[in-house]
Write a protein that holds these residues in place. Structure first.
Motif, PDB file in Angstrom:
ATOM      1  N   TYR A  11       0.835  -1.210   0.000  1.00 31.28           N
ATOM      2  CA  TYR A  11       0.000   0.000   0.000  1.00 31.28           C
ATOM      3  C   TYR A  11       0.866   1.255   0.000  1.00 31.28           C
ATOM      4  O   TYR A  11       0.607   2.208  -0.749  1.00 31.28           O
ATOM      5  CB  TYR A  11      -0.914  -0.021   1.228  1.00 31.28           C
ATOM      6  N   CYS A  12       1.920   1.251   0.820  1.00 32.12           N
ATOM      7  CA  CYS A  12       2.807   2.419   0.879  1.00 32.12           C
ATOM      8  C   CYS A  12       3.467   2.674  -0.469  1.00 32.12           C
ATOM      9  O   CYS A  12       3.519   3.823  -0.940  1.00 32.12           O
ATOM     10  CB  CYS A  12       3.877   2.204   1.954  1.00 32.12           C
ATOM     11  N   ILE A  13       3.958   1.620  -1.104  1.00 33.27           N
ATOM     12  CA  ILE A  13       4.655   1.792  -2.376  1.00 33.27           C
ATOM     13  C   ILE A  13       3.706   2.305  -3.450  1.00 33.27           C
ATOM     14  O   ILE A  13       4.023   3.222  -4.210  1.00 33.27           O
ATOM     15  CB  ILE A  13       5.310   0.467  -2.815  1.00 33.27           C
ATOM     16  N   LEU A  14       2.514   1.711  -3.533  1.00 32.03           N
ATOM     17  CA  LEU A  14       1.587   2.053  -4.612  1.00 32.03           C
ATOM     18  C   LEU A  14       0.924   3.414  -4.427  1.00 32.03           C
ATOM     19  O   LEU A  14       0.701   4.137  -5.413  1.00 32.03           O
ATOM     20  CB  LEU A  14       0.512   0.974  -4.730  1.00 32.03           C
ATOM     21  N   PHE A  15       0.621   3.778  -3.187  1.00 33.00           N
ATOM     22  CA  PHE A  15      -0.209   4.957  -2.972  1.00 33.00           C
ATOM     23  C   PHE A  15       0.468   6.075  -2.184  1.00 33.00           C
ATOM     24  O   PHE A  15      -0.062   7.193  -2.139  1.00 33.00           O
ATOM     25  CB  PHE A  15      -1.505   4.560  -2.256  1.00 33.00           C
ATOM     26  N   LYS A  16       1.598   5.808  -1.561  1.00 40.00           N
ATOM     27  CA  LYS A  16       2.247   6.828  -0.741  1.00 40.00           C
ATOM     28  C   LYS A  16       3.664   7.158  -1.203  1.00 40.00           C
ATOM     29  O   LYS A  16       4.379   7.865  -0.497  1.00 40.00           O
ATOM     30  CB  LYS A  16       2.277   6.368   0.732  1.00 40.00           C
ATOM     31  N   THR A  17       4.051   6.632  -2.359  1.00 41.92           N
ATOM     32  CA  THR A  17       5.361   6.984  -2.891  1.00 41.92           C
ATOM     33  C   THR A  17       5.306   8.403  -3.454  1.00 41.92           C
ATOM     34  O   THR A  17       4.483   8.680  -4.335  1.00 41.92           O
ATOM     35  CB  THR A  17       5.789   5.999  -3.993  1.00 41.92           C
ATOM     36  N   PRO A  18       6.146   9.313  -2.990  1.00 40.93           N
ATOM     37  CA  PRO A  18       6.094  10.700  -3.473  1.00 40.93           C
ATOM     38  C   PRO A  18       6.590  10.808  -4.909  1.00 40.93           C
ATOM     39  O   PRO A  18       7.273   9.916  -5.425  1.00 40.93           O
ATOM     40  CB  PRO A  18       7.020  11.442  -2.505  1.00 40.93           C
ATOM     41  N   LEU A  19       6.247  11.911  -5.546  1.00 41.91           N
ATOM     42  CA  LEU A  19       6.640  12.119  -6.938  1.00 41.91           C
ATOM     43  C   LEU A  19       8.146  12.089  -7.130  1.00 41.91           C
ATOM     44  O   LEU A  19       8.639  11.638  -8.166  1.00 41.91           O
ATOM     45  CB  LEU A  19       6.080  13.453  -7.430  1.00 41.91           C
ATOM     46  N   VAL A  20       8.886  12.547  -6.128  1.00 39.60           N
ATOM     47  CA  VAL A  20      10.335  12.587  -6.264  1.00 39.60           C
ATOM     48  C   VAL A  20      10.930  11.181  -6.360  1.00 39.60           C
ATOM     49  O   VAL A  20      12.048  10.998  -6.824  1.00 39.60           O
ATOM     50  CB  VAL A  20      10.961  13.366  -5.085  1.00 39.60           C
ATOM     51  N   MET A  21      10.167  10.162  -5.924  1.00 39.42           N
ATOM     52  CA  MET A  21      10.637   8.777  -5.970  1.00 39.42           C
ATOM     53  C   MET A  21       9.927   7.960  -7.053  1.00 39.42           C
ATOM     54  O   MET A  21      10.037   6.738  -7.074  1.00 39.42           O
ATOM     55  CB  MET A  21      10.425   8.097  -4.602  1.00 39.42           C
ATOM     56  N   LYS A  22       9.208   8.623  -7.947  1.00 45.92           N
ATOM     57  CA  LYS A  22       8.411   7.886  -8.911  1.00 45.92           C
ATOM     58  C   LYS A  22       9.268   7.031  -9.851  1.00 45.92           C
ATOM     59  O   LYS A  22       8.812   6.017 -10.375  1.00 45.92           O
ATOM     60  CB  LYS A  22       7.542   8.839  -9.732  1.00 45.92           C
ATOM     61  N   SER A  23      10.523   7.419 -10.044  1.00 48.53           N
ATOM     62  CA  SER A  23      11.379   6.665 -10.955  1.00 48.53           C
ATOM     63  C   SER A  23      11.732   5.280 -10.432  1.00 48.53           C
ATOM     64  O   SER A  23      12.115   4.400 -11.200  1.00 48.53           O
ATOM     65  CB  SER A  23      12.664   7.455 -11.239  1.00 48.53           C
ATOM     66  N   VAL A  24      11.635   5.080  -9.113  1.00 39.54           N
ATOM     67  CA  VAL A  24      11.958   3.766  -8.547  1.00 39.54           C
ATOM     68  C   VAL A  24      10.711   3.056  -8.011  1.00 39.54           C
ATOM     69  O   VAL A  24      10.824   1.974  -7.442  1.00 39.54           O
ATOM     70  CB  VAL A  24      13.004   3.891  -7.420  1.00 39.54           C
ATOM     71  N   LYS A  25       9.554   3.656  -8.199  1.00 38.84           N
ATOM     72  CA  LYS A  25       8.333   3.103  -7.604  1.00 38.84           C
ATOM     73  C   LYS A  25       8.062   1.684  -8.075  1.00 38.84           C
ATOM     74  O   LYS A  25       7.822   0.776  -7.259  1.00 38.84           O
ATOM     75  CB  LYS A  25       7.141   4.014  -7.956  1.00 38.84           C
ATOM     76  N   TRP A  26       8.087   1.449  -9.387  1.00 36.93           N
ATOM     77  CA  TRP A  26       7.667   0.148  -9.892  1.00 36.93           C
ATOM     78  C   TRP A  26       8.734  -0.927  -9.721  1.00 36.93           C
ATOM     79  O   TRP A  26       8.418  -2.098  -9.537  1.00 36.93           O
ATOM     80  CB  TRP A  26       7.234   0.269 -11.351  1.00 36.93           C
ATOM     81  N   THR A  27       9.999  -0.550  -9.772  1.00 38.76           N
ATOM     82  CA  THR A  27      11.023  -1.557  -9.483  1.00 38.76           C
ATOM     83  C   THR A  27      11.013  -1.922  -7.999  1.00 38.76           C
ATOM     84  O   THR A  27      11.256  -3.075  -7.633  1.00 38.76           O
ATOM     85  CB  THR A  27      12.422  -1.041  -9.874  1.00 38.76           C
ATOM     86  N   LEU A  28      10.712  -0.952  -7.143  1.00 34.44           N
ATOM     87  CA  LEU A  28      10.591  -1.229  -5.717  1.00 34.44           C
ATOM     88  C   LEU A  28       9.395  -2.130  -5.446  1.00 34.44           C
ATOM     89  O   LEU A  28       9.467  -3.070  -4.645  1.00 34.44           O
ATOM     90  CB  LEU A  28      10.464   0.084  -4.940  1.00 34.44           C
ATOM     91  N   PHE A  29       8.278  -1.861  -6.132  1.00 32.90           N
ATOM     92  CA  PHE A  29       7.107  -2.715  -5.959  1.00 32.90           C
ATOM     93  C   PHE A  29       7.365  -4.117  -6.522  1.00 32.90           C
ATOM     94  O   PHE A  29       6.889  -5.112  -5.970  1.00 32.90           O
ATOM     95  CB  PHE A  29       5.881  -2.101  -6.644  1.00 32.90           C
ATOM     96  N   ASN A  30       8.089  -4.205  -7.632  1.00 37.44           N
ATOM     97  CA  ASN A  30       8.442  -5.502  -8.210  1.00 37.44           C
ATOM     98  C   ASN A  30       9.223  -6.343  -7.204  1.00 37.44           C
ATOM     99  O   ASN A  30       8.941  -7.536  -7.001  1.00 37.44           O
ATOM    100  CB  ASN A  30       9.266  -5.291  -9.476  1.00 37.44           C
ATOM    101  N   LEU A  31      10.215  -5.737  -6.553  1.00 37.21           N
ATOM    102  CA  LEU A  31      10.977  -6.439  -5.524  1.00 37.21           C
ATOM    103  C   LEU A  31      10.084  -6.838  -4.361  1.00 37.21           C
ATOM    104  O   LEU A  31      10.149  -7.971  -3.863  1.00 37.21           O
ATOM    105  CB  LEU A  31      12.128  -5.547  -5.043  1.00 37.21           C
ATOM    106  N   HIS A  32       9.249  -5.920  -3.927  1.00 38.29           N
ATOM    107  CA  HIS A  32       8.346  -6.203  -2.803  1.00 38.29           C
ATOM    108  C   HIS A  32       7.390  -7.344  -3.153  1.00 38.29           C
ATOM    109  O   HIS A  32       7.146  -8.233  -2.324  1.00 38.29           O
ATOM    110  CB  HIS A  32       7.555  -4.947  -2.446  1.00 38.29           C
TER     111      HIS A  32
END
Length: 327
Positions: free
Chosen positions: A30-51
């Motif tokens: 939930y945090c990764i998908l909905f609370k990741t700030p715009l400044v971290m958007k470049s790593v959002k989906w790779t971080l979610f993939n790992l999670h």
């Protein structure tokens, strides 16, 4: 022998782990998908993939499959809620997810390297090499176990006979030996060589990417102007070091232990069970550390469960052509 060697005790421990870990995995997602700030958007989906793959491995081990390994052969049976599913299919899925976790770690580090040091520099050849690199890694993770899966013995009764003739003490704590499913009775040494080689390759890639990223970031630090900037960058590097230690200590170390013990005598049930239990903690510990280290996710946790208001500010530092999000 400790009670953990018995199927019922082992299964109950894994169920308890799943009850603890699943809510944490859901909150982390939930945090990764909905609370990741715009400044971290470049790593959002790779971080979610790992999670996602880390959580999938945890849930497979602790809830769905609960593999009870029996001997130096690839043999055993499931105790989880999917124990009535085809055992060979469960093994294929489990082995595939097991390898996709380090592949997703590689993807995360590669993404950070690309975003920080390649994306704004069109002449860098890595811009074109990264896609074959990532595709090959995922193909390795998905296909390496298929040859063994296709050669699962069709005559399980004869396979069990061979197993127990070679290792009479295998599954000594299992009352019904007909539950045991033998996945592979072929050349165990060759299977281990293949698995060890792939594990070493993936670990080497993680280390190389992590070292290259750290060296380049250290060089970028030299352009930092203020002491505050340098302090924030050092904080980022400390968090990165912890992220490097997580896959090595919580994933590859248990994997190496499991490989070593599986080559010993068959009377190693305690080691087998401890290996599965330890590995099933990998994803949840990574999620807890992610929430703690990343300030934006830590603030969400404090806002929901803490006693003080979260600090909504996101610390950032800007280098020439590079913008960092600081945990």
């Amino acid at each position: 022998m400790l009670p953990i060697s018995y199927p019922d005790v082992y299964s109950n421990i894994l169920y308890a782990i799943s009850g603890f870990s699943i809510p944490i995995h859901l909150f982390g997602g939930y945090c990764i998908l909905f609370k990741t700030p715009l400044v971290m958007k470049s790593v959002k989906w790779t971080l979610f993939n790992l999670h996602f793959w880390s959580a999938a491995l945890d849930i497979l081990l602790s809830l769905l499959a609960q593999p009870f390994l029996c001997s130096p052969f690839l043999a055993g049976f499931p105790l989880g809620i999917l124990k009535f599913a085809p055992t060979d299919v469960l093994v294929l899925v489990l082995k595939t997810v097991f390898m996709l976790v380090p592949v997703s770690i590689i993807s995360m580090f590669e993404n950070r390297y690309f975003i920080l040091f390649v994306e704004n520099r069109p002449r860098r050849c890595w811009r074109y090499l990264r896609y074959p690199f990532l595709i090959i890694n995922y193909l390795f993770g998905i296909t390496y176990f298929i040859p063994i899966f296709l050669n699962v013995p069709s005559d399980q009764e004869n396979a069990r006979r061979i197993l127990f003739n070679m290792y009479p003490d295998a599954c000594e704590y299992v009352s019904d030996k007909n539950l045991v499913f033998v996945v592979d009775i072929g050349d165990i040494a060759w299977s281990k060589i293949r698995e060890n080689a792939l594990t070493f390759l993936l670990l080497s890639e993680i280390i190389v990417l992590a070292v290259v990223l750290r060296v380049k970031m250290s060089r970028a630090l030299k352009t930092a102007i203020s002491g505050d900037t340098l302090r924030m960058q050092k904080k980022f590097l400390r968090a990165l070091n912890i992220q490097i230690a997580i896959p090595i200590l919580l994933f590859f170390a248990p994997a190496a232990t499991g490989i070593l013990t599986s080559q010993q005598t068959s009377n190693e049930q305690l080691e087998h069970n401890l290996f599965v239990i330890t590995t099933s903690f990998h994803g949840v510990l990574s999620t807890i550390l992610m929430i703690y280290l990343q300030k934006c996710y830590r603030d969400v946790f404090i806002g929901l469960f803490g006693c003080r208001k979260p600090d909504l500010a996101i610390n950032t530092v800007v280098l020439p052509s590079i913008r960092f999000s600081i945990a």
